[in-house]
Design an enzyme around this catalytic site. Structure first.
Site, PDB file in Angstrom:
ATOM      1  N   GLY A  57       1.105   6.919   1.277  1.00 24.59           N
ATOM      2  CA  GLY A  57       1.672   8.254   1.130  1.00 24.59           C
ATOM      3  C   GLY A  57       0.597   9.317   1.016  1.00 24.59           C
TER       4      GLY A  57
ATOM      5  N   PRO B 115       0.797  -1.235   0.000  1.00 24.72           N
ATOM      6  CA  PRO B 115       0.000   0.000   0.000  1.00 24.72           C
ATOM      7  C   PRO B 115       0.826   1.281   0.000  1.00 24.72           C
ATOM      8  CG  PRO B 115       0.221  -0.767   2.239  1.00 24.72           C
ATOM      9  CD  PRO B 115       1.008  -1.728   1.381  1.00 24.72           C
ATOM     10  N   ASP B 116       2.033   1.253  -0.522  1.00 25.22           N
ATOM     11  CA  ASP B 116       2.952   2.379  -0.388  1.00 25.22           C
ATOM     12  C   ASP B 116       2.390   3.694  -0.928  1.00 25.22           C
ATOM     13  OD1 ASP B 116       4.252  -0.285  -0.755  1.00 25.22           O
ATOM     14  OD2 ASP B 116       6.018   0.806  -0.089  1.00 25.22           O
ATOM     15  N   HIS B 117       1.915   3.662  -2.184  1.00 24.19           N
ATOM     16  CA  HIS B 117       1.453   4.917  -2.795  1.00 24.19           C
ATOM     17  C   HIS B 117       0.223   5.470  -2.086  1.00 24.19           C
ATOM     18  CE1 HIS B 117       3.826   3.083  -6.114  1.00 24.19           C
ATOM     19  NE2 HIS B 117       4.186   4.332  -6.312  1.00 24.19           N
ATOM     20  N   VAL B 118      -0.697   4.593  -1.756  1.00 26.29           N
ATOM     21  CA  VAL B 118      -1.919   5.082  -1.110  1.00 26.29           C
ATOM     22  C   VAL B 118      -1.629   5.514   0.320  1.00 26.29           C
ATOM     23  CG1 VAL B 118      -2.740   2.802  -0.343  1.00 26.29           C
ATOM     24  CG2 VAL B 118      -4.384   4.618  -0.802  1.00 26.29           C
TER      25      VAL B 118
END
Length: 750
Positions: A538, A533-536
């Site tokens: 962020g 879930p890195d981008h979300v």
């Protein structure tokens, strides 16, 4: 935390989302959790029982004029058109967002959408699954959920600009844009395992089974390892007893380890006799990134979630108790979980709700929400990059603080100077300051920067800043108006807080990896190349940051926001917490082979829609009919019959795809230190009154050290030279730029 203490107290939101776009209901749930009063207008009876409406005040249709005129933010759909000009004439700071599947006024605006359609057209589906098999639909509704977070962030950023300027906006938000950008963007920053190479250059097929972030059986299940940095491999070697067979320098390379059958066999034997808990403890002691594969139920019942109070029970309007996630943000040490009935009642009488939250407006002349805002960015890898990049796109002066001794893992590159197309997309708009925080003078200099900053972003392992002498109390004493936002894998507290937290390990420990398999193959784990879930996460960090900026306009004080990536994932699978949830009729999503080599068409159809196919198919099956057509031709014909369908697009196809060209989804910018231009997202939505992000290339490490010392601290050249000689400051040397120029000239000549 009471309604009066939440950062969005006094903000009034009207939610008109319903029907096919109901999966975006969580847009306004995030605002409600942060303290906004959200009035949701129900299209169907008992919609308030839906988990996405907990914490909102639900009303039957129709929406009243008084409600619309009292709102600061209205979220609507094409099915509920509003006269924005008339509403904004009465309230110039009003923000109206119209959500749809594909945005307004393009060739796809009339298309029906679904989770499968969003996955197919965003490029995410093409990377899910195993080589030689059909693409695999990921579990849950990740595309809808990630798009909803993006929309919530955009609403708060636009509202903050309205509070500063007095001018609101109309936002045309496309769920497909949100899914393309917030789930796992093909033209954003990638994970370190790609070595900075753009995803569009990867093979057309899906990954081979088990090649990345390998999974091994153990005594009571399975574990996954995520060996990236050389020091992690050295830790693994020590843990194994330094076997001679694997001591060669070639094993320091990720590719060599992945391709060594002997190493994989040795690792499998090493893990086989220990339990998941034993392996996790021993791995942590040796600095080895490892996590046991858990089911979602195990994760939900874990000591970590219990210790963090990450789940709560709340009574719905029909007096049913539901177990739900206790919010995705912790603000000033308090969880931002769903508001109780008492909180919602209190909001009707709260002084801040007597008039619009935007009643006291500034008259600033700014083009972007965060013009003039100063940000210190200690973020690393993907999630750290994204939070700062969102603020930079919004006009903030974002200073990426870097250390030559501990470079950001996302600076891994096939180029010899720590830059790549991936890094360039994820850090555009930022400046870089080379600073040694371990040095006494470096720490003093950092505190001087903190005194000038509005925001401090970080995503280190919990406790890292404190170990450097930068605990919350120290930073707040230096700058009481400072906003501090941190992100970590499992949260800053609890028994898992110190675990290494790469995305593949978060997915393993939270149950997602176990769910992401072909039904007929229990060993077919298919989440290896996704970056979630890195981008979300962020974007959740950025959302919490902006909520505190909004609160600071009222109070003058800063605050803290904290995000657990695992808990972001928990919120996206919240429906799995409901044991008594009635099984609703599901839309059947099929991935069907189309004409061409490894070409696929996704079709989402309910039982009620099956008759729509008869005139189209004649005596053929749907599979036969699609097999004779290109994916786009098949999808277009199915959409004409009112059936949600889409071609599966690969990353390389997106920039030239008609929707993306009409929507202006991407921009192509030259970079002074890269041999080719950089393709990245252009804008997260279409606005009436918002300027596009500035075009500023991502920096080399320490590239702007000298000018930042002058801009922020007014340092004299003598002071700067002294700090350079002491290696407290670490600028990019002139000879490094010469090496880059020579390298690029050589590449061009070849």
């Amino acid at each position: 935390m009471t309604i009066m203490e939440r950062p969005l107290a006094g903000l009034r939101v009207v939610d008109l989302i319903s029907g096919p776009l109901a999966p975006l209901d969580s847009i306004t749930r995030y605002l409600a959790e942060l303290g906004a009063r959200v009035d949701h207008i129900e299209d169907t009876p008992n919609a308030s029982h839906n988990i996405s409406h907990i914490g909102k005040i639900c009303h039957p249709q129709p929406v009243t004029s008084a409600m619309l005129h009292a709102a600061d933010i209205i979220v609507t759909t094409a099915e509920h058109p509003l006269n924005y000009d008339a509403l904004s004439a009465a309230n110039p700071a009003l923000i109206v967002m119209e959500v749809s599947g594909f945005g307004k006024d393009n060739s796809f605006s009339g298309w029906k959408t679904s989770e499968g359609v969003l996955m197919a057209m965003s490029g995410s589906l093409s990377r899910s699954g195993i080589s030689g098999r059909a693409p695999l639909m990921p579990p849950g509704t990740l595309a809808w959920n990630c798009a909803a977070v993006q929309a919530a962030y955009l609403l708060l950023a636009s509202h903050y600009k309205a509070l500063r300027t007095g001018q609101g906006d109309f936002i045309d938000f496309s769920a497909l844009d949100g899914a393309m950008q917030a789930l796992d963007p093909g033209y954003g920053i990638n994970g370190s395992a790609t070595m900075g190479r753009p995803l569009h250059l990867l093979p057309r097929d899906r990954p081979a089974k088990g090649t990345q972030y390998p999974i091994f059986p153990c005594a009571d299940g399975r574990v996954r390892i995520c060996l990236l940095a050389p020091r992690q491999w050295q830790g693994m070697l020590r843990w194994m007893g330094e076997p001679e067979a694997f001591m060669g320098p070639e094993f320091t390379k990720i590719s060599a380890r992945q391709q060594s059958e002997e190493l994989l066999i040795a690792l499998a034997a090493f893990f086989a006799t220990r339990t998941r808990a034993e392996l996790e403890a021993e791995a942590q002691a040796h600095g080895v990134p490892l996590a046991g594969l858990a089911s979602f139920r195990e994760f939900a019942a874990s000591d970590q979630l219990l210790a963090r109070n990450a789940l709560t029970q709340i009574e719905t309007s029909d007096q049913t108790l539901k177990t739900v996630p206790n919010g995705v943000l912790t603000i000033n040490g308090e969880r931002m979980g769903p508001q109780s009935a008492a909180d919602l009642t209190a909001s009707d009488h709260h002084p801040a709700t007597v008039q619009n939250a935007s009643a006291s407006l500034g008259g600033e002349d700014i083009a972007l929400p965060f013009d003039g805002i100063k940000v210190l960015d200690l973020g690393v890898i993907v999630v750290g990059a994204e939070a700062g990049r969102m603020l930079a796109d919004g006009g903030a002066d974002v200073i990426k603080i870097e250390s030559a001794a501990f470079p950001d893992g996302s600076r891994q590159s096939h180029l010899p100077y720590g830059l790549s197309a991936s890094f360039a997309a994820g850090h555009r708009g930022k400046r870089s300051l080379g600073l040694d925080l371990r040095h006494e003078q470096g720490r003093a200099l950092f505190l001087n920067l903190v005194a000038e900053a509005d925001i401090l972003l970080s995503n280190f392992k919990p406790g890292t800043l404190e170990s450097l002498g930068f605990g919350i109390e120290v930073l707040q004493a230096v700058n009481p108006s400072l906003i501090m936002t941190d992100s970590s894998a499992f949260g800053s507290t609890g028994p898992w807080a110190r675990r290494m937290g790469y995305g593949p390990l978060v997915r393993a420990a939270s149950g997602l990896t176990e769910m992401w398999r072909y039904p007929d193959d229990p060993e077919s784990f298919s989440d290896a190349v996704t970056v979630y879930p890195d981008h979300v996460a962020g974007r959740v960090s950025a959302m919490g940051t902006v909520a505190l900026l909004i609160q600071r306009l009222r109070t003058g004080l800063g605050g803290t926001a904290s995000v657990s990536q695992a808990e972001v994932m928990l919120s996206h699978f919240a429906d799995l917490l409901d044991d008594d949830k009635a099984e609703a009729p599901e839309t059947d999503t099929r991935i069907i082979a189309a004409l061409g080599d490894d070409e696929w068409c996704v079709v989402s159809i309910s039982a009620e829609e099956e008759p729509l196919l008869s005139a189209l198919l004649g005596d053929q099956s749907l599979e036969q009919w699609i097999a004779a057509r290109s994916p786009m031709d098949a999808a277009t014909a199915l959409q004409a019959q009112g059936i949600a369908a889409a071609p599966m697009l690969r990353i390389a196809e997106l920039p030239d795809f008609l929707y993306c060209r009409e929507r202006g989804s991407f921009r192509v910018d030259p970079h002074p230190y890269l041999p080719e231009p950089v393709t990245s997202e252009k804008s997260a939505a279409k606005y009436r009154n918002m300027a596009p992000p500035a075009i500023t290339p991502a920096p080399l490490s320490g590239e702007h050290t000298l000018e930042i010392m002058e801009d922020w601290l007014n340092q004299s050249s003598t002071d700067v030279q002294s700090l350079l000689e002491a290696a407290v400051l670490q600028p990019t040397a002139t000879e490094t730029l010469d090496k880059i120029a020579n390298f690029l000239n050589t590449q061009a000549a070849e």
